[in-house]
Design an enzyme around this catalytic site. Structure first.
Site, PDB file in Angstrom:
ATOM      1  N   ASP A  37      53.532 -37.602  27.766  1.00  0.00           N
ATOM      2  CA  ASP A  37      54.608 -37.490  26.769  1.00  0.00           C
ATOM      3  C   ASP A  37      55.951 -37.535  27.482  1.00  0.00           C
ATOM      4  O   ASP A  37      56.074 -37.134  28.641  1.00  0.00           O
ATOM      5  CB  ASP A  37      54.464 -36.182  25.986  1.00  0.00           C
ATOM      6  CG  ASP A  37      55.114 -36.238  24.621  1.00  0.00           C
ATOM      7  OD1 ASP A  37      54.379 -36.242  23.609  1.00  0.00           O
ATOM      8  OD2 ASP A  37      56.368 -36.288  24.537  1.00  0.00           O
ATOM      9  N   ASP A  61      57.252 -42.126  30.105  1.00  0.00           N
ATOM     10  CA  ASP A  61      57.807 -42.898  28.989  1.00  0.00           C
ATOM     11  C   ASP A  61      56.873 -44.070  28.732  1.00  0.00           C
ATOM     12  O   ASP A  61      56.703 -44.933  29.610  1.00  0.00           O
ATOM     13  CB  ASP A  61      59.211 -43.389  29.383  1.00  0.00           C
ATOM     14  CG  ASP A  61      59.924 -44.116  28.247  1.00  0.00           C
ATOM     15  OD1 ASP A  61      59.247 -44.587  27.306  1.00  0.00           O
ATOM     16  OD2 ASP A  61      61.160 -44.222  28.316  1.00  0.00           O
ATOM     17  N   VAL A  62      56.262 -44.110  27.550  1.00  0.00           N
ATOM     18  CA  VAL A  62      55.268 -45.169  27.266  1.00  0.00           C
ATOM     19  C   VAL A  62      55.873 -46.570  27.311  1.00  0.00           C
ATOM     20  O   VAL A  62      55.149 -47.563  27.370  1.00  0.00           O
ATOM     21  CB  VAL A  62      54.544 -44.961  25.911  1.00  0.00           C
ATOM     22  CG1 VAL A  62      53.707 -43.707  25.914  1.00  0.00           C
ATOM     23  CG2 VAL A  62      55.521 -44.993  24.728  1.00  0.00           C
ATOM     24  N   TYR A 156      59.702 -50.417  12.025  1.00  0.00           N
ATOM     25  CA  TYR A 156      58.487 -49.600  12.134  1.00  0.00           C
ATOM     26  C   TYR A 156      57.276 -50.357  11.600  1.00  0.00           C
ATOM     27  O   TYR A 156      56.226 -50.410  12.247  1.00  0.00           O
ATOM     28  CB  TYR A 156      58.714 -48.306  11.353  1.00  0.00           C
ATOM     29  CG  TYR A 156      57.628 -47.267  11.507  1.00  0.00           C
ATOM     30  CD1 TYR A 156      57.491 -46.540  12.679  1.00  0.00           C
ATOM     31  CD2 TYR A 156      56.750 -46.994  10.461  1.00  0.00           C
ATOM     32  CE1 TYR A 156      56.506 -45.567  12.815  1.00  0.00           C
ATOM     33  CE2 TYR A 156      55.766 -46.028  10.581  1.00  0.00           C
ATOM     34  CZ  TYR A 156      55.649 -45.318  11.764  1.00  0.00           C
ATOM     35  OH  TYR A 156      54.673 -44.352  11.888  1.00  0.00           O
ATOM     36  N   LYS A 160      54.013 -51.495  13.701  1.00  0.00           N
ATOM     37  CA  LYS A 160      52.685 -50.978  13.351  1.00  0.00           C
ATOM     38  C   LYS A 160      51.738 -52.108  12.916  1.00  0.00           C
ATOM     39  O   LYS A 160      50.519 -52.013  13.132  1.00  0.00           O
ATOM     40  CB  LYS A 160      52.800 -49.901  12.274  1.00  0.00           C
ATOM     41  CG  LYS A 160      53.538 -48.655  12.750  1.00  0.00           C
ATOM     42  CD  LYS A 160      52.829 -47.968  13.918  1.00  0.00           C
ATOM     43  CE  LYS A 160      53.450 -46.636  14.301  1.00  0.00           C
ATOM     44  NZ  LYS A 160      52.738 -45.981  15.407  1.00  0.00           N
ATOM     45  N   THR A 191      54.142 -33.660  10.158  1.00  0.00           N
ATOM     46  CA  THR A 191      54.415 -33.419  11.580  1.00  0.00           C
ATOM     47  C   THR A 191      55.938 -33.349  11.773  1.00  0.00           C
ATOM     48  O   THR A 191      56.704 -33.673  10.860  1.00  0.00           O
ATOM     49  CB  THR A 191      53.883 -34.574  12.464  1.00  0.00           C
ATOM     50  OG1 THR A 191      54.759 -35.697  12.289  1.00  0.00           O
ATOM     51  CG2 THR A 191      52.455 -34.957  12.140  1.00  0.00           C
TER      52      THR A 191
HETATM   53  N1  LIG Z   1      53.541 -38.411  10.657  1.00  0.00           N
HETATM   54  C1  LIG Z   1      53.312 -39.474   9.904  1.00  0.00           C
HETATM   55  O1  LIG Z   1      53.500 -39.450   8.689  1.00  0.00           O
HETATM   56  C2  LIG Z   1      52.785 -40.735  10.523  1.00  0.00           C
HETATM   57  C3  LIG Z   1      52.262 -41.727   9.673  1.00  0.00           C
HETATM   58  C4  LIG Z   1      51.767 -42.894  10.212  1.00  0.00           C
HETATM   59  C5  LIG Z   1      51.786 -43.085  11.587  1.00  0.00           C
HETATM   60  N2  LIG Z   1      52.300 -42.123  12.390  1.00  0.00           N
HETATM   61  C6  LIG Z   1      52.301 -42.373  13.829  1.00  0.00           C
HETATM   62  O2  LIG Z   1      51.579 -41.366  14.489  1.00  0.00           O
HETATM   63  C7  LIG Z   1      52.088 -41.205  15.808  1.00  0.00           C
HETATM   64  C8  LIG Z   1      52.439 -39.733  16.031  1.00  0.00           C
HETATM   65  O3  LIG Z   1      53.417 -39.376  15.074  1.00  0.00           O
HETATM   66  P1  LIG Z   1      53.799 -37.866  14.752  1.00  0.00           P
HETATM   67  O4  LIG Z   1      54.028 -37.812  13.285  1.00  0.00           O
HETATM   68  O5  LIG Z   1      52.880 -36.939  15.416  1.00  0.00           O
HETATM   69  O6  LIG Z   1      55.237 -37.831  15.454  1.00  0.00           O
HETATM   70  P2  LIG Z   1      55.958 -36.722  16.331  1.00  0.00           P
HETATM   71  O7  LIG Z   1      57.381 -37.115  16.397  1.00  0.00           O
HETATM   72  O8  LIG Z   1      55.621 -35.360  15.820  1.00  0.00           O
HETATM   73  O9  LIG Z   1      55.266 -36.893  17.766  1.00  0.00           O
HETATM   74  C9  LIG Z   1      55.487 -38.039  18.533  1.00  0.00           C
HETATM   75  C10 LIG Z   1      55.218 -37.700  19.983  1.00  0.00           C
HETATM   76  O10 LIG Z   1      55.440 -38.898  20.763  1.00  0.00           O
HETATM   77  C11 LIG Z   1      56.254 -38.574  21.885  1.00  0.00           C
HETATM   78  N3  LIG Z   1      57.027 -39.755  22.306  1.00  0.00           N
HETATM   79  C12 LIG Z   1      58.001 -40.377  21.611  1.00  0.00           C
HETATM   80  N4  LIG Z   1      58.513 -41.391  22.334  1.00  0.00           N
HETATM   81  C13 LIG Z   1      57.839 -41.414  23.512  1.00  0.00           C
HETATM   82  C14 LIG Z   1      57.908 -42.217  24.672  1.00  0.00           C
HETATM   83  N5  LIG Z   1      58.794 -43.224  24.787  1.00  0.00           N
HETATM   84  N6  LIG Z   1      57.056 -41.969  25.693  1.00  0.00           N
HETATM   85  C15 LIG Z   1      56.171 -40.926  25.615  1.00  0.00           C
HETATM   86  N7  LIG Z   1      56.068 -40.125  24.528  1.00  0.00           N
HETATM   87  C16 LIG Z   1      56.890 -40.362  23.492  1.00  0.00           C
HETATM   88  C17 LIG Z   1      57.143 -37.435  21.391  1.00  0.00           C
HETATM   89  O11 LIG Z   1      57.714 -36.699  22.442  1.00  0.00           O
HETATM   90  C18 LIG Z   1      56.172 -36.630  20.525  1.00  0.00           C
HETATM   91  O12 LIG Z   1      55.468 -35.677  21.281  1.00  0.00           O
HETATM   92  C19 LIG Z   1      53.279 -42.141  15.916  1.00  0.00           C
HETATM   93  O13 LIG Z   1      52.867 -43.360  16.526  1.00  0.00           O
HETATM   94  C20 LIG Z   1      53.663 -42.367  14.469  1.00  0.00           C
HETATM   95  O14 LIG Z   1      54.338 -43.585  14.291  1.00  0.00           O
HETATM   96  C21 LIG Z   1      52.806 -40.957  11.903  1.00  0.00           C
END
Ligand SMILES: NC(=O)c1ccc[n+]([C@@H]2O[C@H](COP(=O)([O-])OP(=O)(O)OC[C@H]3O[C@@H](n4cnc5c(N)ncnc54)[C@H](O)[C@@H]3O)[C@@H](O)[C@H]2O)c1
Length: 253
Positions: A37, A61-62, A156, A160, A191
């Site tokens: 992360d 950083d991914v 986004y 995706k 989240t």
């Molecule tokens: N929450 C939703 O409604 C939802 C719906 C569909 C898809 N998603 C996807 O699920 C995944 C997780 O989302 P979430 O809701 O848990 O979000 P979140 O913001 O709670 O968590 C995201 C995590 O990714 C980390 N991160 C961000 N950029 C980064 C980088 N460049 N390098 C390393 N780590 C990084 C952040 O520090 C965090 O810990 C994401 O890909 C998001 O697009 C979320």
């Protein structure tokens, strides 16, 4: 015997939200887990250790290839191999409007760089080792935004939908090497990513699901554990919606 005993999993974005739930679930199912992360935060690792599991973390950083190489090298050093990759880290655009005309280059590059390029780089980093060891499994997080039109999510939904395409292509190329690649398309999950939305938007999102509530991170983690476990051994190239029925809801509210 737990379903992921003896497996080593890398989970990106594991500090919070869906990634944290995935890391915890993999550990509960017996895997040794490495949380990758951008946030320098030890909480998930400590929770896993306190519950009797094994975990390590890499701040990275991914979007950066060299960070992925370092994360994989550290995982091998610590646990000997990489069997499972959960590409969960992601962002939404907070930098500009996310419509095709108003979107800035910076916002486009941030979202595509994290949500799509980050997934590609993660797979690129682990696949050669998986081939050498005779197989592995990858689960990428896409979104319902890849399937349905949702307002103000241009970068986004492009990222995706790219994840869905890349999941199919990677499955096509590597299923013969026993590397099974699937994706999950979550609905709206409760989240920290939702921290800036209004109560009205939360309610409207909840009501878009046939199951009239927001999803829980644990419900996405359960599907990831299914794909990672022997129960998912006949799945590759799928993007599976875990979306409370939103994708089959003819109405958007
Ligand atoms: N929450 C939703 O409604 C939802 C719906 C569909 C898809 N998603 C996807 O699920 C995944 C997780 O989302 P979430 O809701 O848990 O979000 P979140 O913001 O709670 O968590 C995201 C995590 O990714 C980390 N991160 C961000 N950029 C980064 C980088 N460049 N390098 C390393 N780590 C990084 C952040 O520090 C965090 O810990 C994401 O890909 C998001 O697009 C979320």
């Amino acid at each position: 015997m737990k379903r992921l005993d003896g497996k080593v999993a890398i989970i990106s974005g594991g500090v919070q939200g869906i990634g944290r739930a995935c890391a915890q679930r993999c550990a509960q199912e017996g895997a040794q887990v490495v949380i990758c992360d951008i946030q320098d935060d030890d909480t998930t690792v400590q929770e896993i250790l306190a519950a009797g599991g094994e975990a390590h973390r890499v701040v990275m950083d991914v979007r950066k290839r060299e960070d992925w190489q370092r994360a994989v090298a550290e995982t091998r050093e610590r646990f000997g191999r990489v069997d499972l990759l959960g590409n969960v880290a992601g962002v939404v655009n907070m930098l500009s409007p996310d419509n095709v005309v108003g979107l800035t280059d910076e916002a486009w590059d941030t979202v595509i760089g994290t949500d799509l390029r980050g997934v590609w780089l993660g797979m690129q980093a682990v696949i050669p080792g998986m081939i050498e060891q005779g197989g592995g499994k990858i689960v990428n997080i896409s979104s319902l935004a890849a399937i349905k039109g949702l307002e103000n999510l241009a970068s986004y939904s492009a990222a995706k939908a790219g994840v869905m395409g890349l999941t199919i292509q990677t499955a096509l190329e590597f299923s013969k090497d026993n590397i099974l690649v699937n994706a999950i398309a979550p609905g709206t999950i409760d989240t920290p990513i939702l921290k800036d939305i209004t109560d009205e938007m939360r309610e409207s999102n909840a009501n878009s699901h046939l199951i009239k509530r927001l999803g829980r991170p644990e419900e996405i983690a359960g599907m990831m554990a299914y794909f990672f476990s022997p129960d998912g051994d006949f799945c590759s190239g799928l993007t599976y919606p875990v979306d409370g029925g939103w994708s089959v809801n003819g109405r958007n509210w």
